[in-house]
Design a protein around this motif. Structure first.
Motif: not given
Length: 305
Positions: A83-85, A101-105
């Motif tokens: 669920h990380t953006r 797209r990379y999951p980068l909090p």
């Protein structure tokens, strides 16, 4: 590498310890080059010349620990979930970077801190997909809604798949960074069961397996290629080192080091952690280049090719 001095059996393969935050994800398969033991392999014929070119008298330096210049010392990583953006990343070296797209909090750790002028690596592991996302020279834009980086690579932690020949990654050698980091959880468990990443001041205009890219910085004979595998000699006495340093040194004997980038001689990479003892780690500087030898890895499996 080259012709060998002595023959030896290939050691058995054991999977590396998974990340505490992603216990279901391997750090690559057991036969991955990062996880292959090299303590039973012969010495490469040109070992002496290659070691000398890196620096015989230069000490080992653990380029990680607790805090340095107000920021966590080392190359950090984060573990995220499904669920990380996901954000869009643009790249300077777009033709050799992985799209998507990379999951980068919002507060994802950046090497050296948010104001760093260094390599600014960002490493994120998605525990749901077992994907390792790595960026070099990464900068958030529009308050983190999008990012710009020098280069980026996405690795499937369950696969030995290599990057295309000639491609960089977030590292000069075209390798993943994550599997080459010394981690505190490993030392606390008493063993590092994989090779570690290191740098050398001059590298050749060529690479050897498992590297996929070179970034030559000097000219001349006997320069080490990216992907070079070295190990701490079995004869080096590490019994007097404090525990944290001794666990690292034992890994240098069993699994060795893989040349992954240009930089200061014998700088070894690790992830920052407040539980490291900086004083203990810096006892590794008792070791110098003369304590190492280049390994002939020709008898090892070469998965991914």
């Amino acid at each position: 590498m080259c012709a060998c001095i002595a023959a030896a059996a290939v050691p058995s393969l054991v999977a590396a310890r998974p990340l505490p935050g992603a216990p279901s994800c391997p750090i690559f398969p057991a036969d991955n080059p990062w996880n292959q033991r090299v303590d039973g392999l012969p010495v490469a014929k040109d070992s002496a010349q290659l070691i000398a070119s890196i620096g015989l008298g230069a000490p080992v330096h653990p380029d990680f620990g607790t805090v340095y210049n107000g920021a966590p010392n080392g190359i950090p990583f984060a573990v995220v979930g499904k669920h990380t953006r996901r954000v869009r990343v643009s790249f300077l070296y777009a033709s050799e970077s992985d799209k998507g797209r990379y999951p980068l909090p919002v507060h994802v750790p950046i090497e050296g801190g948010p104001h760093s002028t260094g390599d600014r690596h960002v490493i994120v592991v998605d525990r749901a997909s077992c994907r390792d996302y790595e960026l070099y020279d990464a900068y958030p834009m529009d308050h983190g809604k999008r990012w710009h980086a020098g280069s980026g690579a996405i690795f499937n932690l369950r696969s030995n798949h290599l990057r295309p020949a000639g491609w960089t990654s977030a590292d000069a050698a075209g390798l993943p960074i994550l599997p080459g980091l010394a981690r505190y959880d490993e030392v606390a468990a008493g063993v590092i069961d994989h090779a570690l990443r290191f740098t050398a001041p001059c590298s050749a205009a060529r690479y050897v397996y498992p590297a996929r890219h070179y970034a030559a910085t000097c000219s001349g004979p006997n320069l080490p290629p990216m992907g070079l595998r070295v190990r701490l000699k079995a004869s080096v006495n590490i019994a007097g080192l404090p525990n944290q340093a001794r666990v690292v040194a034992q890994a240098l004997k069993r699994y060795g080091l893989i040349l992954a980038d240009n930089g200061s001689p014998w700088y070894i990479s690790g992830a920052p952690n407040p539980h490291w003892s900086n004083n203990a780690l810096h006892q590794l500087d008792r070791l110098t280049g003369s304590d190492f030898e280049v390994v002939d890895t020709s008898s090892l499996p070469h998965p991914g090719l």
